[in-house]
Design a protein around this motif. Structure first.
Motif, PDB file in Angstrom:
ATOM      1  N   SER A   1       0.849  -1.177   0.000  1.00 59.31           N
ATOM      2  CA  SER A   1       0.000   0.000   0.000  1.00 59.31           C
ATOM      3  C   SER A   1       0.895   1.241   0.000  1.00 59.31           C
ATOM      4  N   VAL A   2       0.823   2.019  -1.064  1.00 59.30           N
ATOM      5  CA  VAL A   2       1.636   3.234  -1.180  1.00 59.30           C
ATOM      6  C   VAL A   2       0.831   4.409  -0.637  1.00 59.30           C
ATOM      7  N   SER A   3       1.387   5.093   0.358  1.00 58.93           N
ATOM      8  CA  SER A   3       0.707   6.218   0.992  1.00 58.93           C
ATOM      9  C   SER A   3       0.802   7.446   0.094  1.00 58.93           C
ATOM     10  N   LEU A   4      -0.355   7.986  -0.290  1.00 58.43           N
ATOM     11  CA  LEU A   4      -0.406   9.125  -1.198  1.00 58.43           C
ATOM     12  C   LEU A   4      -1.593  10.018  -0.827  1.00 58.43           C
ATOM     13  N   PRO A   5      -1.468  10.812   0.226  1.00 63.69           N
ATOM     14  CA  PRO A   5      -2.601  11.625   0.652  1.00 63.69           C
ATOM     15  C   PRO A   5      -2.819  12.889  -0.175  1.00 63.69           C
ATOM     16  N   PHE A   6      -1.789  13.344  -0.895  1.00 60.97           N
ATOM     17  CA  PHE A   6      -1.893  14.590  -1.639  1.00 60.97           C
ATOM     18  C   PHE A   6      -1.648  14.358  -3.130  1.00 60.97           C
ATOM     19  N   HIS A   7      -2.317  15.167  -3.947  1.00 56.58           N
ATOM     20  CA  HIS A   7      -2.013  15.212  -5.374  1.00 56.58           C
ATOM     21  C   HIS A   7      -1.249  16.484  -5.716  1.00 56.58           C
ATOM     22  N   LYS A   8      -1.528  17.561  -4.980  1.00 57.23           N
ATOM     23  CA  LYS A   8      -0.849  18.829  -5.217  1.00 57.23           C
ATOM     24  C   LYS A   8       0.508  18.819  -4.521  1.00 57.23           C
ATOM     25  N   ALA A   9       1.559  19.034  -5.310  1.00 55.81           N
ATOM     26  CA  ALA A   9       2.916  18.942  -4.781  1.00 55.81           C
ATOM     27  C   ALA A   9       3.189  19.969  -3.690  1.00 55.81           C
TER      28      ALA A   9
ATOM     29  N   LEU B   1       5.586  -1.024  -9.465  1.00 54.75           N
ATOM     30  CA  LEU B   1       5.181  -2.185  -8.684  1.00 54.75           C
ATOM     31  C   LEU B   1       4.116  -2.985  -9.431  1.00 54.75           C
ATOM     32  N   ALA B   2       3.127  -2.290  -9.976  1.00 54.63           N
ATOM     33  CA  ALA B   2       2.056  -2.973 -10.702  1.00 54.63           C
ATOM     34  C   ALA B   2       2.602  -3.693 -11.932  1.00 54.63           C
ATOM     35  N   GLU B   3       3.510  -3.058 -12.646  1.00 51.57           N
ATOM     36  CA  GLU B   3       4.094  -3.681 -13.837  1.00 51.57           C
ATOM     37  C   GLU B   3       4.919  -4.909 -13.486  1.00 51.57           C
ATOM     38  N   ALA B   4       5.412  -4.944 -12.245  1.00 54.49           N
ATOM     39  CA  ALA B   4       6.183  -6.108 -11.796  1.00 54.49           C
ATOM     40  C   ALA B   4       5.287  -7.218 -11.256  1.00 54.49           C
ATOM     41  N   GLY B   5       3.965  -7.025 -11.344  1.00 55.88           N
ATOM     42  CA  GLY B   5       3.029  -8.055 -10.895  1.00 55.88           C
ATOM     43  C   GLY B   5       2.714  -8.011  -9.420  1.00 55.88           C
ATOM     44  N   ILE B   6       3.034  -6.895  -8.744  1.00 51.27           N
ATOM     45  CA  ILE B   6       2.794  -6.770  -7.310  1.00 51.27           C
ATOM     46  C   ILE B   6       1.377  -6.274  -7.073  1.00 51.27           C
ATOM     47  N   ASN B   7       0.696  -6.838  -6.097  1.00 54.57           N
ATOM     48  CA  ASN B   7      -0.645  -6.420  -5.692  1.00 54.57           C
ATOM     49  C   ASN B   7      -0.525  -5.096  -4.938  1.00 54.57           C
ATOM     50  N   VAL B   8      -0.856  -3.984  -5.591  1.00 53.97           N
ATOM     51  CA  VAL B   8      -0.585  -2.671  -5.006  1.00 53.97           C
ATOM     52  C   VAL B   8      -1.872  -1.873  -4.824  1.00 53.97           C
ATOM     53  N   ALA B   9      -1.944  -1.195  -3.675  1.00 56.81           N
ATOM     54  CA  ALA B   9      -3.072  -0.329  -3.332  1.00 56.81           C
ATOM     55  C   ALA B   9      -2.551   1.082  -3.104  1.00 56.81           C
ATOM     56  N   VAL B  10      -3.460   2.033  -3.049  1.00 55.92           N
ATOM     57  CA  VAL B  10      -3.106   3.393  -2.676  1.00 55.92           C
ATOM     58  C   VAL B  10      -3.782   3.719  -1.349  1.00 55.92           C
ATOM     59  N   SER B  11      -3.010   4.291  -0.444  1.00 54.86           N
ATOM     60  CA  SER B  11      -3.522   4.692   0.859  1.00 54.86           C
ATOM     61  C   SER B  11      -3.635   6.211   0.876  1.00 54.86           C
ATOM     62  N   VAL B  12      -4.850   6.717   0.796  1.00 53.72           N
ATOM     63  CA  VAL B  12      -5.067   8.164   0.845  1.00 53.72           C
ATOM     64  C   VAL B  12      -5.182   8.531   2.321  1.00 53.72           C
ATOM     65  N   ALA B  13      -4.035   8.516   2.965  1.00 52.91           N
ATOM     66  CA  ALA B  13      -4.040   8.650   4.417  1.00 52.91           C
ATOM     67  C   ALA B  13      -2.867   9.507   4.883  1.00 52.91           C
ATOM     68  N   PRO B  14      -3.181  10.501   5.723  1.00 51.19           N
ATOM     69  CA  PRO B  14      -4.531  10.784   6.202  1.00 51.19           C
ATOM     70  C   PRO B  14      -5.257  11.779   5.305  1.00 51.19           C
ATOM     71  N   ILE B  15      -6.570  11.718   5.342  1.00 54.67           N
ATOM     72  CA  ILE B  15      -7.365  12.791   4.755  1.00 54.67           C
ATOM     73  C   ILE B  15      -7.522  13.870   5.816  1.00 54.67           C
ATOM     74  N   ILE B  16      -7.115  15.072   5.474  1.00 53.76           N
ATOM     75  CA  ILE B  16      -7.168  16.208   6.398  1.00 53.76           C
ATOM     76  C   ILE B  16      -8.312  17.108   5.946  1.00 53.76           C
ATOM     77  N   PRO B  17      -9.427  17.105   6.665  1.00 55.12           N
ATOM     78  CA  PRO B  17     -10.588  17.896   6.239  1.00 55.12           C
ATOM     79  C   PRO B  17     -10.231  19.358   5.998  1.00 55.12           C
ATOM     80  N   GLY B  18     -10.682  19.879   4.876  1.00 57.59           N
ATOM     81  CA  GLY B  18     -10.404  21.263   4.541  1.00 57.59           C
ATOM     82  C   GLY B  18      -9.077  21.482   3.861  1.00 57.59           C
TER      83      GLY B  18
END
Length: 345
Positions: free
Chosen positions: A173-181, A204-221
């Motif tokens: 699970s790759v942690s990726l809470p932000f899209h804006k750099a 990771l996906a191209e290597a056949g690894i079962n990969v998820a994205v962790s949008v964590a934490p979500i910071i309200p506002g």
């Protein structure tokens, strides 16, 4: 890492307290060794999707302002502020201790997660290779593994990850809470950029690894507006699952987070703090089980519905892996001791 003045919230567990009467010295990177006699930790929280974890490191160079693990540094007589980011603790015998744990008759081969506290692929791993050594032990014993990280150094270990994926079971699970750099740099200054983490998901996906994205934490506002962009980009990169949790600010994390927020994003600070309180019954944190990860109230419910609806729309499952791991665990045969060397002289 740019030196910053030492800045730690008060530590109720500290045996001594330092007060600087003149200029506050800069924080400097220090690496301490932890010679604990075990490395596998058990977790019985109903909010976490796993029971066993391995943490080769304590403290983290990524310096994320929101990190819920900061208070654990206080138990080591360190601080939860700059100490957590620069006074790092490593377990040099981690792989050896993990092997010893797997040799216990009571161990049945349950999933082991790296890491439950701090990032197992933080920059120190590039030279110390403690996480890789532990993963090699898991591959040798065919023990199922889960990995949660925002460290792109994970790409270095594709070979052992593929072995685990083939011979046992692996999820990442790759942690990726932000899209804006610019928001990512403000809140997690020394982690890889969002675009670089998306590339890691792709590799990771191209290597056949079962990969998820962790949008964590979500910071309200702050980054709830990024949910659609993160999920869409992660799905395009190859992630098949997604999960999230609401920001948690236990103990001294509240002070660290608010200080960083006001320093880096002063125009948004009051709105963000108000929104967090709106999801936490008027407080900045709620430690109750079944509430701490998701929050409560209309705003928290809206975030939850937005996340699940968006995940379905882009073709992702909105969940941790919860299925039982296959029974792949095998103890390798022990090597016989070397034969004694006989001599006639």
């Amino acid at each position: 890492m740019k030196p910053r003045p030492i800045d730690n919230p008060p530590n109720p567990w500290a045996s001594t307290e330092v007060e600087y009467l003149d200029e506050i010295p800069p924080s400097k990177l220090e690496v301490w060794e932890d010679h604990s006699r075990q490395v596998v930790s058990h977790n019985d929280s109903p909010d976490v999707g796993f029971s066993w974890s391995v943490n080769p490191y304590r403290g983290c160079l990524h310096a994320c302002a929101y990190c819920y693990a900061r208070p654990t540094h206080q138990y080591l007589d360190f601080g939860a502020g700059t100490d957590f980011e620069t006074r790092l603790v490593v377990k040099p015998r981690a792989a050896e201790l993990l092997r010893d744990h797997f040799e216990r008759p009571s161990w049945k081969g349950e999933t082991v997660v790296f890491s439950g506290v701090t990032d197992c692929y933080q920059p120190l791993e590039a030279s110390l290779r403690l996480t890789r050594a532990c993963l090699e032990v898991c591959a040798e014993y065919r023990n199922p593994v889960g990995i949660i990280t925002k460290g792109v150094l994970i790409e270095r270990d594709l070979d052992v990850l593929q072995r685990l994926s083939h011979d046992a079971r692996l999820w990442v699970s790759v942690s990726l809470p932000f899209h804006k750099a610019e928001l990512a740099r403000a809140m997690e200054p020394y982690a890889a950029s969002p675009q670089r983490r998306l590339l890691a998901i792709r590799r990771l996906a191209e290597a056949g690894i079962n990969v998820a994205v962790s949008v964590a934490p979500i910071i309200p506002g702050l980054n709830d507006e990024d949910i659609h962009r993160v999920l869409t980009a992660a799905r395009e990169a190859g992630a098949t699952r997604a999960h999230y949790n609401l920001v948690r600010l236990p103990g001294p994390v509240k002070e660290v987070f608010e200080e960083r927020l006001r320093a880096k994003l002063p125009l948004r600070a009051e709105r963000v703090l108000h929104r967090i309180r709106e999801t936490r019954g008027g407080e900045l944190n709620d430690s109750r089980f079944k509430h701490r990860m998701r929050g409560e109230g209309l705003y928290a419910q809206t975030i939850h519905r937005l996340f699940e609806t968006t995940a379905r729309r882009v073709g992702m499952r909105a969940s941790y892996i919860t299925e039982e791991a296959p029974e792949t665990f095998r103890r390798p045969p022990r090597k016989p001791p070397p034969s004694p060397q006989l001599s006639l002289f």
